[in-house]
Write an enzyme that holds these catalytic residues in place. Structure first.
Site, PDB file in Angstrom:
ATOM      1  N   LYS A   1      -0.460   3.001 -10.624  1.00 54.42           N
ATOM      2  CA  LYS A   1      -1.147   4.193 -11.134  1.00 54.42           C
ATOM      3  C   LYS A   1      -0.174   5.064 -11.924  1.00 54.42           C
ATOM      4  O   LYS A   1       1.028   5.085 -11.626  1.00 54.42           O
ATOM      5  CB  LYS A   1      -1.713   5.009  -9.966  1.00 54.42           C
ATOM      6  CG  LYS A   1      -2.461   4.195  -8.906  1.00 54.42           C
ATOM      7  CD  LYS A   1      -2.996   5.077  -7.797  1.00 54.42           C
ATOM      8  CE  LYS A   1      -3.523   4.231  -6.640  1.00 54.42           C
ATOM      9  NZ  LYS A   1      -2.484   3.951  -5.621  1.00 54.42           N
TER      10      LYS A   1
ATOM     11  N   TYR B   1       4.652   6.740  -5.600  1.00 53.66           N
ATOM     12  CA  TYR B   1       5.031   6.493  -4.205  1.00 53.66           C
ATOM     13  C   TYR B   1       6.526   6.237  -4.027  1.00 53.66           C
ATOM     14  O   TYR B   1       7.045   6.380  -2.921  1.00 53.66           O
ATOM     15  CB  TYR B   1       4.244   5.315  -3.631  1.00 53.66           C
ATOM     16  CG  TYR B   1       2.743   5.491  -3.637  1.00 53.66           C
ATOM     17  CD1 TYR B   1       2.152   6.757  -3.706  1.00 53.66           C
ATOM     18  CD2 TYR B   1       1.888   4.389  -3.593  1.00 53.66           C
ATOM     19  CE1 TYR B   1       0.782   6.902  -3.733  1.00 53.66           C
ATOM     20  CE2 TYR B   1       0.506   4.546  -3.620  1.00 53.66           C
ATOM     21  CZ  TYR B   1      -0.021   5.807  -3.702  1.00 53.66           C
ATOM     22  OH  TYR B   1      -1.403   5.956  -3.727  1.00 53.66           O
TER      23      TYR B   1
ATOM     24  N   HIS C   1      -4.142   8.263 -11.885  1.00 57.50           N
ATOM     25  CA  HIS C   1      -4.054   8.703 -10.483  1.00 57.50           C
ATOM     26  C   HIS C   1      -4.937   9.918 -10.189  1.00 57.50           C
ATOM     27  O   HIS C   1      -5.608   9.978  -9.146  1.00 57.50           O
ATOM     28  CB  HIS C   1      -2.604   9.044 -10.149  1.00 57.50           C
ATOM     29  CG  HIS C   1      -2.217   8.736  -8.741  1.00 57.50           C
ATOM     30  ND1 HIS C   1      -1.020   8.147  -8.385  1.00 57.50           N
ATOM     31  CD2 HIS C   1      -2.878   8.969  -7.582  1.00 57.50           C
ATOM     32  CE1 HIS C   1      -0.961   8.022  -7.070  1.00 57.50           C
ATOM     33  NE2 HIS C   1      -2.069   8.502  -6.559  1.00 57.50           N
TER      34      HIS C   1
ATOM     35  N   ASP D   1      -1.892  -2.238  -3.231  1.00 54.62           N
ATOM     36  CA  ASP D   1      -2.117  -0.993  -3.960  1.00 54.62           C
ATOM     37  C   ASP D   1      -0.841  -0.155  -3.963  1.00 54.62           C
ATOM     38  O   ASP D   1      -0.289   0.150  -2.893  1.00 54.62           O
ATOM     39  CB  ASP D   1      -3.242  -0.177  -3.290  1.00 54.62           C
ATOM     40  CG  ASP D   1      -3.455   1.130  -4.041  1.00 54.62           C
ATOM     41  OD1 ASP D   1      -4.187   1.114  -5.035  1.00 54.62           O
ATOM     42  OD2 ASP D   1      -2.846   2.154  -3.639  1.00 54.62           O
TER      43      ASP D   1
HETATM   44  N1  LIG Z   1      -5.353   7.155  -5.192  1.00 59.42           N
HETATM   45  C1  LIG Z   1      -4.901   8.089  -4.384  1.00 59.42           C
HETATM   46  O1  LIG Z   1      -4.831   9.277  -4.729  1.00 59.42           O
HETATM   47  C2  LIG Z   1      -4.502   7.712  -3.001  1.00 59.42           C
HETATM   48  C3  LIG Z   1      -4.308   6.381  -2.674  1.00 59.42           C
HETATM   49  N2  LIG Z   1      -3.933   6.025  -1.390  1.00 59.42           N
HETATM   50  C4  LIG Z   1      -3.732   4.588  -1.095  1.00 59.42           C
HETATM   51  O2  LIG Z   1      -4.437   4.280   0.117  1.00 59.42           O
HETATM   52  C5  LIG Z   1      -3.517   3.729   1.061  1.00 59.42           C
HETATM   53  C6  LIG Z   1      -3.977   3.991   2.483  1.00 59.42           C
HETATM   54  O3  LIG Z   1      -4.233   5.339   2.705  1.00 59.42           O
HETATM   55  P1  LIG Z   1      -3.212   6.237   3.591  1.00 59.42           P
HETATM   56  O4  LIG Z   1      -3.671   7.658   3.442  1.00 59.42           O
HETATM   57  O5  LIG Z   1      -1.844   5.871   3.233  1.00 59.42           O
HETATM   58  O6  LIG Z   1      -3.397   5.818   5.096  1.00 59.42           O
HETATM   59  P2  LIG Z   1      -4.506   5.120   6.002  1.00 59.42           P
HETATM   60  O7  LIG Z   1      -5.778   5.881   5.983  1.00 59.42           O
HETATM   61  O8  LIG Z   1      -4.520   3.666   5.692  1.00 59.42           O
HETATM   62  O9  LIG Z   1      -3.829   5.360   7.431  1.00 59.42           O
HETATM   63  C7  LIG Z   1      -2.546   4.849   7.644  1.00 59.42           C
HETATM   64  C8  LIG Z   1      -2.017   5.491   8.913  1.00 59.42           C
HETATM   65  O10 LIG Z   1      -2.837   5.102  10.009  1.00 59.42           O
HETATM   66  C9  LIG Z   1      -2.004   4.697  11.071  1.00 59.42           C
HETATM   67  N3  LIG Z   1      -2.707   3.696  11.870  1.00 59.42           N
HETATM   68  C10 LIG Z   1      -3.267   2.557  11.415  1.00 59.42           C
HETATM   69  N4  LIG Z   1      -3.887   1.932  12.425  1.00 59.42           N
HETATM   70  C11 LIG Z   1      -3.697   2.695  13.521  1.00 59.42           C
HETATM   71  C12 LIG Z   1      -4.101   2.570  14.876  1.00 59.42           C
HETATM   72  N5  LIG Z   1      -4.839   1.525  15.283  1.00 59.42           N
HETATM   73  N6  LIG Z   1      -3.746   3.541  15.741  1.00 59.42           N
HETATM   74  C13 LIG Z   1      -3.005   4.593  15.325  1.00 59.42           C
HETATM   75  N7  LIG Z   1      -2.595   4.778  14.048  1.00 59.42           N
HETATM   76  C14 LIG Z   1      -2.955   3.823  13.168  1.00 59.42           C
HETATM   77  C15 LIG Z   1      -0.785   4.131  10.407  1.00 59.42           C
HETATM   78  O11 LIG Z   1       0.286   4.180  11.319  1.00 59.42           O
HETATM   79  P3  LIG Z   1       1.179   2.827  11.564  1.00 59.42           P
HETATM   80  O12 LIG Z   1       2.043   2.717  10.346  1.00 59.42           O
HETATM   81  O13 LIG Z   1       1.908   3.159  12.803  1.00 59.42           O
HETATM   82  O14 LIG Z   1       0.229   1.681  11.715  1.00 59.42           O
HETATM   83  C16 LIG Z   1      -0.620   5.091   9.247  1.00 59.42           C
HETATM   84  O15 LIG Z   1       0.061   6.250   9.671  1.00 59.42           O
HETATM   85  C17 LIG Z   1      -2.191   4.369   0.671  1.00 59.42           C
HETATM   86  O16 LIG Z   1      -1.081   3.739   1.230  1.00 59.42           O
HETATM   87  C18 LIG Z   1      -2.265   4.267  -0.854  1.00 59.42           C
HETATM   88  O17 LIG Z   1      -1.919   2.947  -1.250  1.00 59.42           O
HETATM   89  C19 LIG Z   1      -3.768   6.981  -0.403  1.00 59.42           C
HETATM   90  C20 LIG Z   1      -3.934   8.329  -0.695  1.00 59.42           C
HETATM   91  C21 LIG Z   1      -4.308   8.793  -2.012  1.00 59.42           C
HETATM   92  O1  LIG Z   2      -1.851   8.608  -3.845  1.00 53.95           O
HETATM   93  C1  LIG Z   2      -1.545   9.650  -3.278  1.00 53.95           C
HETATM   94  O2  LIG Z   2      -0.879   9.727  -2.090  1.00 53.95           O
HETATM   95  C2  LIG Z   2      -0.622  11.107  -1.807  1.00 53.95           C
HETATM   96  C3  LIG Z   2      -0.617  11.309  -0.306  1.00 53.95           C
HETATM   97  O3  LIG Z   2      -1.833  10.972   0.236  1.00 53.95           O
HETATM   98  C4  LIG Z   2      -1.731  11.827  -2.539  1.00 53.95           C
HETATM   99  O4  LIG Z   2      -1.447  13.149  -2.835  1.00 53.95           O
HETATM  100  C5  LIG Z   2      -1.817  11.001  -3.782  1.00 53.95           C
HETATM  101  O5  LIG Z   2      -3.037  11.093  -4.400  1.00 53.95           O
END
Ligand SMILES: NC(=O)C1=CN([C@@H]2O[C@H](COP(=O)(O)OP(=O)(O)OC[C@H]3O[C@@H](n4cnc5c(N)ncnc54)[C@H](OP(=O)(O)O)[C@@H]3O)[C@@H](O)[C@H]2O)C=CC1
Ligand SMILES: O=C1O[C@H](CO)[C@@H](O)[C@@H]1O
Length: 328
Positions: free
Chosen positions: A88, A59, A119, A54
């Protein structure tokens, strides 16, 4: 309980257009301090069996993903058709989704994406190149090209995405992200030919959004859960029940958080910059119906939204789901 395990990376979900999407995807929001590390995250994930990536123009990590894909294809680890890649179009590019898509395809080094999402259902004031991504007024408020709650320019974006799907092979499916029920009720009657196959939303045990999930699923729109761990610091993994279940099934809390979605026929995309972590979170514990209900109940009593970007305010989190849950 180890006998109660499947492999999460083998689960595929049916889309309304006859295609499928791998349930478990890799998120690619880049770490602030080392965006290039996304390349190794993608390589590690694909070598571990992930087949769903994704990403988004917004990003800024697509060129690193492109480097990973080139390496994976050149080494024969996977072929392009083995992967499901989502990108997106960001609201500041609402007027030119195909230009946004072309930039993504160039950076990814591929000639099509499997899923192209809108998005956010708003129109931000960006130039011909979608810049700035977050236009602000002097008082810090967002600069919109249309009313964020009731405007309809965002629907023109989707119509252009339908044209892209209709006219060429740059995309296989189109969908939406962050569309609330309020927005979907305004938007769905205006769809011309291609109903969105996915609504990608923040979803985890602390934010069940069941009304929105039911609304989408009753219309054949697959839910893909983003921020399943709550984003940076993974606050969702602090839920006691998640850790109790991880102990019971002898898996990581991450795998419980992912199973919560996959066993409910939803997609889930999580991110990690920790390569060893990526390699150890692909098992699928077969939680019971009762355990899934208990996880759901966590958010019914005390809901919490982690993605509190101001775009959310614009689409009406505060107004339309009764509570923004954000500190906006
Ligand atoms: N459509 C939209 O508007 C959005 C889409 N997204 C998508 O969703 C994806 C995932 O969501 P996102 O908000 O990025 O993050 P997540 O909810 O997947 O959380 C990721 C974080 O959790 C930490 N983590 C994972 N496992 C552990 C653990 N066991 N203990 C401690 N910390 C942990 C990671 O750190 P570490 O790196 O150290 O493992 C990282 O900082 C995004 O990357 C994106 O692709 C996200 C937000 C908005
Ligand atoms: O996809 C996305 O990532 C950023 C950070 O979570 C958020 O604003 C956006 O929708």
């Amino acid at each position: 309980m180890t006998e109660q395990l499947d492999v999460a990376t083998s689960v595929k979900l049916q889309l309304s257009n006859g295609r499928t999407i791998p349930a478990l995807g890799l998120g690619t929001i880049p770490p602030d301090d080392n965006p290039g590390s996304v390349k190794d995250q993608v390589i590690a994930a694909v070598k571990e069996g992930y087949r769903h990536i994704d990403t988004a123009w917004y990003y800024g990590s697509e060129k690193y993903i492109g480097e990973a894909l080139k390496e994976l294809f050149d080494e024969g680890v996977v072929k392009r058709e083995d992967l499901f890649i989502t990108t997106k179009v960001w609201p500041s590019f609402w007027h030119s989704p195909e230009k946004s898509l072309d930039i993504s395809l160039k950076d990814l080094g591929i000639d099509y994406v499997d899923l192209f999402l809108q998005h956010w259902p708003i129109a931000l004031h960006g130039n011909d190149n979608g810049q700035p991504t977050t236009p602000k007024n002097a008082d810090g408020s967002l600069v919109y090209d249309d009313d964020p709650v009731n405007g309809t320019k965002y629907i023109e974006t989707y119509h252009k995405m339908e044209d892209i799907l209709d006219n060429n092979l740059k995309v296989k499916s189109i969908g939406v992200s962050n569309f609330s029920i309020h927005k979907l009720e305004q938007f769905l009657p205006e769809v011309r030919s291609y109903k969105p196959v996915v609504n990608q939303i923040e979803l985890h045990p602390q934010l069940p959004q069941q009304d929105l999930v039911d609304y989408c699923e009753s219309r054949g729109i697959v839910i893909v859960a983003y921020s399943p761990l709550g984003g940076n610091g993974a606050p969702v993994l602090e839920i006691p029940l998640i850790n109790e279940l991880a102990k019971k099934y002898m898996v990581t809390p991450n795998e419980i958080a992912e199973a919560y979605h996959i066993l409910n026929n939803r997609g889930v995309i999580s991110r990690s910059a920790n390569l060893s972590r990526i390699k150890t979170i692909t098992r699928l514990p077969r939680l019971t119906e009762e355990e899934l209900k208990q996880l759901y109940q966590v958010g019914v009593e005390d809901p919490k939204r982690y993605n509190c970007s101001s775009y959310g305010y614009g689409i009406g989190f505060r107004w339309w789901d009764g509570h923004s849950l954000c500190n906006l």
